[in-house]
Design a protein around this motif. Structure first.
Motif, mmCIF file in Angstrom:
data_model
loop_
_atom_site.group_PDB
_atom_site.id
_atom_site.type_symbol
_atom_site.label_atom_id
_atom_site.label_comp_id
_atom_site.label_asym_id
_atom_site.label_seq_id
_atom_site.Cartn_x
_atom_site.Cartn_y
_atom_site.Cartn_z
ATOM 1 N N GLN A 178 15.795 -8.957 -34.720
ATOM 2 C CA GLN A 178 17.153 -9.374 -34.420
ATOM 3 C C GLN A 178 18.023 -8.162 -34.109
ATOM 4 O O GLN A 178 17.876 -7.106 -34.727
ATOM 5 C CB GLN A 178 17.759 -10.143 -35.590
ATOM 6 C CG GLN A 178 19.118 -10.745 -35.263
ATOM 7 C CD GLN A 178 19.881 -11.160 -36.500
ATOM 8 O OE1 GLN A 178 19.707 -10.584 -37.561
ATOM 9 N NE2 GLN A 178 20.730 -12.147 -36.358
ATOM 10 N N VAL A 179 18.920 -8.317 -33.153
ATOM 11 C CA VAL A 179 19.857 -7.264 -32.765
ATOM 12 C C VAL A 179 21.272 -7.753 -33.037
ATOM 13 O O VAL A 179 21.632 -8.877 -32.664
ATOM 14 C CB VAL A 179 19.707 -6.910 -31.269
ATOM 15 C CG1 VAL A 179 20.761 -5.889 -30.847
ATOM 16 C CG2 VAL A 179 18.305 -6.385 -30.986
ATOM 17 N N SER A 180 22.070 -6.931 -33.691
ATOM 18 C CA SER A 180 23.476 -7.257 -33.916
ATOM 19 C C SER A 180 24.285 -6.827 -32.701
ATOM 20 O O SER A 180 24.207 -5.671 -32.268
ATOM 21 C CB SER A 180 23.996 -6.542 -35.171
ATOM 22 O OG SER A 180 23.326 -7.007 -36.323
ATOM 23 N N LEU A 181 25.050 -7.740 -32.162
ATOM 24 C CA LEU A 181 25.838 -7.460 -30.967
ATOM 25 C C LEU A 181 27.160 -6.799 -31.347
ATOM 26 O O LEU A 181 27.873 -7.265 -32.243
ATOM 27 C CB LEU A 181 26.103 -8.760 -30.208
ATOM 28 C CG LEU A 181 26.691 -8.624 -28.806
ATOM 29 C CD1 LEU A 181 25.705 -7.926 -27.882
ATOM 30 C CD2 LEU A 181 27.064 -9.993 -28.257
ATOM 31 N N THR A 182 27.474 -5.695 -30.663
ATOM 32 C CA THR A 182 28.739 -4.998 -30.866
ATOM 33 C C THR A 182 29.352 -4.701 -29.500
ATOM 34 O O THR A 182 28.709 -4.886 -28.462
ATOM 35 C CB THR A 182 28.540 -3.673 -31.625
ATOM 36 O OG1 THR A 182 27.860 -2.735 -30.771
ATOM 37 C CG2 THR A 182 27.724 -3.880 -32.895
ATOM 38 N N ASN A 183 30.567 -4.194 -29.500
ATOM 39 C CA ASN A 183 31.203 -3.811 -28.233
ATOM 40 C C ASN A 183 30.497 -2.628 -27.579
ATOM 41 O O ASN A 183 30.691 -2.362 -26.393
ATOM 42 C CB ASN A 183 32.675 -3.457 -28.463
ATOM 43 C CG ASN A 183 33.545 -4.695 -28.610
ATOM 44 O OD1 ASN A 183 33.097 -5.813 -28.365
ATOM 45 N ND2 ASN A 183 34.792 -4.503 -29.023
ATOM 46 N N ASP A 184 29.674 -1.916 -28.347
ATOM 47 C CA ASP A 184 29.010 -0.722 -27.827
ATOM 48 C C ASP A 184 27.630 -0.995 -27.231
ATOM 49 O O ASP A 184 27.032 -0.099 -26.627
ATOM 50 C CB ASP A 184 28.872 0.323 -28.940
ATOM 51 C CG ASP A 184 30.216 0.823 -29.437
ATOM 52 O OD1 ASP A 184 31.139 0.954 -28.607
ATOM 53 O OD2 ASP A 184 30.342 1.069 -30.654
ATOM 54 N N ASN A 185 27.091 -2.200 -27.413
ATOM 55 C CA ASN A 185 25.750 -2.465 -26.869
ATOM 56 C C ASN A 185 25.706 -3.732 -26.012
ATOM 57 O O ASN A 185 24.663 -4.379 -25.896
ATOM 58 C CB ASN A 185 24.713 -2.552 -27.997
ATOM 59 C CG ASN A 185 24.905 -3.770 -28.900
ATOM 60 O OD1 ASN A 185 25.906 -4.480 -28.802
ATOM 61 N ND2 ASN A 185 23.949 -4.011 -29.781
ATOM 62 N N LEU A 186 26.816 -4.083 -25.407
ATOM 63 C CA LEU A 186 26.883 -5.308 -24.612
ATOM 64 C C LEU A 186 25.957 -5.275 -23.400
ATOM 65 O O LEU A 186 25.629 -6.324 -22.837
ATOM 66 C CB LEU A 186 28.326 -5.561 -24.161
ATOM 67 C CG LEU A 186 29.333 -5.836 -25.292
ATOM 68 C CD1 LEU A 186 30.738 -5.989 -24.731
ATOM 69 C CD2 LEU A 186 28.930 -7.082 -26.075
ATOM 70 N N ASP A 187 25.514 -4.075 -23.009
ATOM 71 C CA ASP A 187 24.617 -3.967 -21.856
ATOM 72 C C ASP A 187 23.266 -4.630 -22.108
ATOM 73 O O ASP A 187 22.553 -4.978 -21.162
ATOM 74 C CB ASP A 187 24.410 -2.500 -21.479
ATOM 75 C CG ASP A 187 23.772 -1.695 -22.599
ATOM 76 O OD1 ASP A 187 24.188 -1.860 -23.768
ATOM 77 O OD2 ASP A 187 22.852 -0.907 -22.315
#
Length: 231
Positions: A171-180
């Motif tokens: 699982q990956v936590s989505l943040t404003n820094d990894n939206l790509d």
């Protein structure tokens, strides 16, 4: 992975933990989604407007199917296949949501690493067999224990992975820094937890109420997964 562990196998309930029970009380600051018929779901991921927009515009694939797990420690490649502890790490596996008490495993297993996976490709040559775990180690058991066979012989999950029939995920936590990552179709995808959210005719549903994809994500109805290589 803390939130993921709460939803899959670490808690005490079999049902998805985002749905409020009749007696459960909201804590200050918690947000709920009304699914109708007096059914409510807690928002477990607060999203920024930028995250909501990126989820809506994401181009990664959407996948369904049962999520499974097995236990893992180092140096398991060449162990004695008759060793029971080794079998319980790589041969036998469980639905991701199965509660530990129902597995009747030695307590030390609860501290082992969890490897989550999905079946992929042409699995027609695999026979999936299941049995109920017997009460043991002071635990109630009765969880559903799985094993795969090919040509009449039991086969491990890492072996199926090498054959391209199992894909490991994290699982990956989505943040404003990894939206790509929401555009990297080869490495990432959304997985639908059909215990909570269904996907029909191009729409997400919470019970029978259509909801936007960011709502489905915010309540844990879908998860962002990354494909990983078994180390």
């Amino acid at each position: 992975m803390g939130l993921f562990n709460k939803l899959f196998g670490r808690g005490e309930k079999d049902d998805p933990s985002t749905e409020l029970s009749e007696t459960e009380q909201l804590k200050k600051g918690e947000i709920i989604i009304d699914a109708g018929d007096d059914q409510f779901f807690k928002v477990i991921r607060s999203l920024t407007d930028q995250q909501k927009e990126s989820i809506e515009k994401s181009t990664i694939l959407l996948r369904t199917g049962q999520l499974y797990m097995h236990y893992w420690t180092k140096n398991l490649e060449n162990k004695n296949r008759e060793d029971q502890e080794w079998q319980n790490k790589v041969m036998f596996f469980w639905k991701a949501e199965e509660q530990f008490l129902k597995k009747s495993l030695p307590p030390i297993f609860e501290n082992f690493e969890h490897k989550y996976f999905l079946f992929v490709g042409d699995t027609s040559k695999i026979t999936l067999k299941s049995s109920k775990a017997l009460p043991w180690f002071g635990m109630p058991g009765l969880g559903e224990k799985h094993v795969c066979e090919m040509n009449g012989e039991q086969i491990t999950i890492p072996e199926l992975n090498k054959m391209g029939l199992v894909e490991y995920v994290e699982q990956v936590s989505l943040t404003n820094d990894n939206l790509d990552v929401l555009t990297k179709r080869e490495d990432y995808f959304f997985w639908v937890d059909e215990r909570i959210t269904s996907f029909r005719n191009g729409n997400f549903y919470l019970k029978d109420k259509p909801v936007l994809i960011d709502i489905a994500y915010s309540i844990g109805g879908i998860h962002l997964f990354k494909k990983v290589i078994l180390e």
